[in-house]
Design a protein around this motif. Structure first.
Motif, PDB file in Angstrom:
ATOM      1  N   ALA A  71       0.838  -1.207   0.000  1.00 52.25           N
ATOM      2  CA  ALA A  71       0.000   0.000   0.000  1.00 52.25           C
ATOM      3  C   ALA A  71       0.870   1.253   0.000  1.00 52.25           C
ATOM      4  CB  ALA A  71      -0.931  -0.013   1.211  1.00 52.25           C
ATOM      5  N   ALA A  72       1.959   1.222   0.780  1.00 48.63           N
ATOM      6  CA  ALA A  72       2.871   2.368   0.824  1.00 48.63           C
ATOM      7  C   ALA A  72       3.489   2.622  -0.550  1.00 48.63           C
ATOM      8  CB  ALA A  72       3.967   2.120   1.862  1.00 48.63           C
ATOM      9  N   ARG A  73       3.856   1.556  -1.216  1.00 43.28           N
ATOM     10  CA  ARG A  73       4.426   1.701  -2.565  1.00 43.28           C
ATOM     11  C   ARG A  73       3.396   2.301  -3.512  1.00 43.28           C
ATOM     12  NH1 ARG A  73       7.169  -3.098  -6.288  1.00 43.28           N
ATOM     13  NH2 ARG A  73       7.720  -1.758  -8.043  1.00 43.28           N
ATOM     14  N   ALA A  74       2.159   1.787  -3.458  1.00 41.29           N
ATOM     15  CA  ALA A  74       1.084   2.305  -4.312  1.00 41.29           C
ATOM     16  C   ALA A  74       0.860   3.789  -4.057  1.00 41.29           C
ATOM     17  CB  ALA A  74      -0.197   1.521  -4.064  1.00 41.29           C
ATOM     18  N   MET A  75       0.891   4.190  -2.795  1.00 37.72           N
ATOM     19  CA  MET A  75       0.707   5.593  -2.445  1.00 37.72           C
ATOM     20  C   MET A  75       1.815   6.461  -3.039  1.00 37.72           C
ATOM     21  SD  MET A  75      -0.343   5.144   1.567  1.00 37.72           S
ATOM     22  CE  MET A  75      -0.108   6.910   1.908  1.00 37.72           C
ATOM     23  N   LYS A  76       3.051   6.017  -2.852  1.00 38.55           N
ATOM     24  CA  LYS A  76       4.177   6.837  -3.321  1.00 38.55           C
ATOM     25  C   LYS A  76       4.175   6.959  -4.840  1.00 38.55           C
ATOM     26  CE  LYS A  76       8.951   7.931  -2.393  1.00 38.55           C
ATOM     27  NZ  LYS A  76      10.055   7.766  -1.432  1.00 38.55           N
ATOM     28  N   ASN A  77       3.772   5.896  -5.547  1.00 31.71           N
ATOM     29  CA  ASN A  77       3.646   5.963  -7.004  1.00 31.71           C
ATOM     30  C   ASN A  77       2.763   7.123  -7.429  1.00 31.71           C
ATOM     31  OD1 ASN A  77       3.527   2.351  -7.473  1.00 31.71           O
ATOM     32  ND2 ASN A  77       5.258   3.725  -7.643  1.00 31.71           N
ATOM     33  N   MET A  78       1.729   7.410  -6.647  1.00 30.91           N
ATOM     34  CA  MET A  78       0.739   8.412  -7.021  1.00 30.91           C
ATOM     35  C   MET A  78       0.859   9.728  -6.246  1.00 30.91           C
ATOM     36  SD  MET A  78      -0.800   7.002  -9.463  1.00 30.91           S
ATOM     37  CE  MET A  78       0.060   5.548 -10.052  1.00 30.91           C
ATOM     38  N   GLY A  79       1.933   9.887  -5.483  1.00 26.66           N
ATOM     39  CA  GLY A  79       2.187  11.166  -4.815  1.00 26.66           C
ATOM     40  C   GLY A  79       1.542  11.328  -3.460  1.00 26.66           C
ATOM     41  N   LEU A  80       0.952  10.275  -2.914  1.00 27.91           N
ATOM     42  CA  LEU A  80       0.372  10.350  -1.568  1.00 27.91           C
ATOM     43  C   LEU A  80       1.425   9.950  -0.543  1.00 27.91           C
ATOM     44  CD1 LEU A  80      -3.106   8.698  -2.266  1.00 27.91           C
ATOM     45  CD2 LEU A  80      -2.600  11.134  -2.025  1.00 27.91           C
ATOM     46  N   SER A  81       1.350  10.535   0.636  1.00 33.19           N
ATOM     47  CA  SER A  81       2.410  10.285   1.613  1.00 33.19           C
ATOM     48  C   SER A  81       1.915  10.006   3.033  1.00 33.19           C
ATOM     49  CB  SER A  81       3.366  11.485   1.668  1.00 33.19           C
ATOM     50  OG  SER A  81       2.655  12.672   2.020  1.00 33.19           O
ATOM     51  N   ARG A  82       0.640  10.276   3.315  1.00 27.67           N
ATOM     52  CA  ARG A  82       0.144  10.142   4.685  1.00 27.67           C
ATOM     53  C   ARG A  82      -0.569   8.812   4.877  1.00 27.67           C
ATOM     54  NH1 ARG A  82      -3.100  15.122   6.812  1.00 27.67           N
ATOM     55  NH2 ARG A  82      -2.817  13.889   8.698  1.00 27.67           N
ATOM     56  N   LEU A  83       0.042   7.950   5.675  1.00 24.74           N
ATOM     57  CA  LEU A  83      -0.495   6.621   5.953  1.00 24.74           C
ATOM     58  C   LEU A  83      -0.837   6.514   7.430  1.00 24.74           C
ATOM     59  CD1 LEU A  83      -1.081   3.669   5.121  1.00 24.74           C
ATOM     60  CD2 LEU A  83       1.350   3.182   5.542  1.00 24.74           C
ATOM     61  N   VAL A  84      -2.054   6.065   7.711  1.00 27.08           N
ATOM     62  CA  VAL A  84      -2.497   5.860   9.090  1.00 27.08           C
ATOM     63  C   VAL A  84      -2.916   4.400   9.233  1.00 27.08           C
ATOM     64  CG1 VAL A  84      -4.059   6.579  10.928  1.00 27.08           C
ATOM     65  CG2 VAL A  84      -3.330   8.243   9.190  1.00 27.08           C
ATOM     66  N   LEU A  85      -2.372   3.722  10.236  1.00 22.80           N
ATOM     67  CA  LEU A  85      -2.658   2.309  10.473  1.00 22.80           C
ATOM     68  C   LEU A  85      -3.468   2.162  11.754  1.00 22.80           C
ATOM     69  CD1 LEU A  85       0.914   0.935   9.691  1.00 22.80           C
ATOM     70  CD2 LEU A  85      -1.034   1.058   8.134  1.00 22.80           C
ATOM     71  N   VAL A  86      -4.622   1.532  11.631  1.00 23.21           N
ATOM     72  CA  VAL A  86      -5.478   1.309  12.787  1.00 23.21           C
ATOM     73  C   VAL A  86      -5.276  -0.122  13.274  1.00 23.21           C
ATOM     74  CG1 VAL A  86      -7.838   1.256  13.660  1.00 23.21           C
ATOM     75  CG2 VAL A  86      -7.188   2.950  11.931  1.00 23.21           C
ATOM     76  N   ASP A  87      -4.677  -0.256  14.439  1.00 23.22           N
ATOM     77  CA  ASP A  87      -4.487  -1.550  15.096  1.00 23.22           C
ATOM     78  C   ASP A  87      -3.936  -2.631  14.164  1.00 23.22           C
ATOM     79  OD1 ASP A  87      -4.568  -3.345  17.227  1.00 23.22           O
ATOM     80  OD2 ASP A  87      -6.604  -3.977  16.776  1.00 23.22           O
ATOM     81  N   PRO A  88      -2.789  -2.390  13.539  1.00 27.39           N
ATOM     82  CA  PRO A  88      -2.214  -3.414  12.649  1.00 27.39           C
ATOM     83  C   PRO A  88      -1.705  -4.598  13.476  1.00 27.39           C
ATOM     84  CG  PRO A  88      -0.657  -1.631  12.955  1.00 27.39           C
ATOM     85  CD  PRO A  88      -1.930  -1.185  13.626  1.00 27.39           C
ATOM     86  N   GLN A  89      -1.804  -5.792  12.912  1.00 22.06           N
ATOM     87  CA  GLN A  89      -1.388  -6.972  13.665  1.00 22.06           C
ATOM     88  C   GLN A  89       0.129  -7.133  13.713  1.00 22.06           C
ATOM     89  OE1 GLN A  89      -3.418 -10.614  12.677  1.00 22.06           O
ATOM     90  NE2 GLN A  89      -5.400  -9.599  12.438  1.00 22.06           N
ATOM     91  N   ASP A  90       0.829  -6.630  12.694  1.00 23.54           N
ATOM     92  CA  ASP A  90       2.285  -6.815  12.642  1.00 23.54           C
ATOM     93  C   ASP A  90       2.929  -5.602  11.994  1.00 23.54           C
ATOM     94  OD1 ASP A  90       4.871  -7.704  12.571  1.00 23.54           O
ATOM     95  OD2 ASP A  90       4.506  -9.361  11.189  1.00 23.54           O
ATOM     96  N   PHE A  91       3.340  -4.665  12.835  1.00 21.48           N
ATOM     97  CA  PHE A  91       3.987  -3.454  12.334  1.00 21.48           C
ATOM     98  C   PHE A  91       4.677  -2.760  13.505  1.00 21.48           C
ATOM     99  CE2 PHE A  91       4.324   0.995  11.066  1.00 21.48           C
ATOM    100  CZ  PHE A  91       4.799   0.873   9.782  1.00 21.48           C
ATOM    101  N   PRO A  92       5.931  -2.293  13.298  1.00 19.81           N
ATOM    102  CA  PRO A  92       6.750  -2.301  12.089  1.00 19.81           C
ATOM    103  C   PRO A  92       7.171  -3.728  11.707  1.00 19.81           C
ATOM    104  CG  PRO A  92       7.766  -0.969  13.816  1.00 19.81           C
ATOM    105  CD  PRO A  92       6.592  -1.608  14.418  1.00 19.81           C
ATOM    106  N   SER A  93       7.601  -3.871  10.461  1.00 13.85           N
ATOM    107  CA  SER A  93       7.944  -5.191   9.953  1.00 13.85           C
ATOM    108  C   SER A  93       8.933  -5.062   8.808  1.00 13.85           C
ATOM    109  CB  SER A  93       6.677  -5.901   9.472  1.00 13.85           C
ATOM    110  OG  SER A  93       6.982  -6.998   8.653  1.00 13.85           O
ATOM    111  N   GLU A  94       9.910  -5.974   8.803  1.00 11.75           N
ATOM    112  CA  GLU A  94      10.872  -5.998   7.706  1.00 11.75           C
ATOM    113  C   GLU A  94      10.190  -6.380   6.392  1.00 11.75           C
ATOM    114  OE1 GLU A  94      14.036  -5.026   7.545  1.00 11.75           O
ATOM    115  OE2 GLU A  94      13.728  -4.286   9.586  1.00 11.75           O
ATOM    116  N   GLU A  95       9.163  -7.220   6.493  1.00 12.52           N
ATOM    117  CA  GLU A  95       8.436  -7.611   5.288  1.00 12.52           C
ATOM    118  C   GLU A  95       7.721  -6.412   4.676  1.00 12.52           C
ATOM    119  OE1 GLU A  95       5.319 -11.007   3.666  1.00 12.52           O
ATOM    120  OE2 GLU A  95       5.906 -10.963   5.775  1.00 12.52           O
ATOM    121  N   ALA A  96       7.201  -5.554   5.514  1.00 15.08           N
ATOM    122  CA  ALA A  96       6.553  -4.348   5.002  1.00 15.08           C
ATOM    123  C   ALA A  96       7.571  -3.481   4.275  1.00 15.08           C
ATOM    124  CB  ALA A  96       5.903  -3.574   6.144  1.00 15.08           C
TER     125      ALA A  96
END
Length: 257
Positions: free
Chosen positions: A22-47
């Motif tokens: 999702a972060a990659r998709a956002m950056k492709n289109m010029g969006l930069s603000r990401l808000v995560l609501v209760d993520p199960q695994d974050f931060p993460s190397e896989e992300a």
């Protein structure tokens, strides 16, 4: 400033790779603000790995416990929904979503695009906190989109809305070189004379029985939209072809075009 007023909200994400996508998709289109609501695994190397260069969006991502916290200050909230709901709600198509997001963000309003869980989407209660529901018209026989893919679709529509609002082109304009303008009728006629001479010289055209060869070639070049620069290249080729046919010495290699 418009795109900075638009936040992407991911609710209850279970797979960190989807956050990175999702972060990659956002950056492709010029969006930069990401808000995560209760993520199960974050931060993460896989992300980070899936972000593929958009790790700055992950580093600045806001992590909150509830959707209410994620939507603080927002004047327009649009939530994605793949299913029909019992309670009727204002619906937007992705393109309408992109236009509405940019219109409100352009007026200084905070806008949220809300995406639900991979396995179940947003709950009815969460959807009721959105001003509009957004439906991506995928194939009903296989309608479930990957989370990052859904983010890409809406981020793209936001990008189109922003480009239109800013009066910017939707595609790259080709760099026009000197001489790359369309050829004039007289220049093309000179080329045809040169071409006919070359075809006679190499024995491809019998001037006594020309048939319709030149007419067909004229029609061919008429469809091609040939430019001045291209005609000059072609005439250079013809000149060397004639020299070769006469047995005259000629240069090897092409000129700088």
């Amino acid at each position: 400033m418009v795109l900075e007023n638009i936040r992407v909200v991911l609710v209850g994400t279970s797979h960190p790779g989807n956050i990175g996508g999702a972060a990659r998709a956002m950056k492709n289109m010029g969006l930069s603000r990401l808000v995560l609501v209760d993520p199960q695994d974050f931060p993460s190397e896989e992300a980070v790995a899936r972000a593929s260069g958009a790790s700055d969006i992950l580093e600045s991502a806001q992590v909150v416990a509830t959707l209410e916290e994620a939507l603080v200050g927002c004047r327009l909230v649009m939530g994605t929904s793949a299913r029909n709901r019992h309670i009727p709600w204002p619906m937007l198509e992705p393109r309408e979503c992109g236009v509405a997001a940019c219109e409100q963000a352009g007026q200084g309003a905070q806008v949220a695009l809300v995406f639900g869980r991979e396995y179940a989407g947003l709950t009815n209660e969460e959807l009721q906190r959105c001003h509009f529901h957004v439906h991506i018209p995928s194939d009903p026989a296989f309608s479930s989109l990957n989370l990052a893919a859904a983010v890409q679709v809406l981020a793209y529509e936001v990008r189109l809305g922003w480009l239109a609002a800013e009066g910017l082109p939707l595609k790259f304009e080709a760099v026009v070189e000197a001489g790359d303008e369309p050829v004039t009728a007289d220049e093309l006629e000179s080329y045809f004379v040169h071409l006919e001479q070359a075809l006679v010289q190499i024995g491809f055209l019998d001037p006594l029985k020309p048939r319709h060869l030149m007419s067909r070639l004229r029609r061919l070049y008429g469809r091609s939209g040939v430019t001045k620069l291209e005609v000059n290249i072609l005439r250079g080729i013809l000149t060397e072809t004639i020299k070769a046919a006469r047995g005259e010495p000629h240069k090897r290699g092409s000129t700088d075009v």
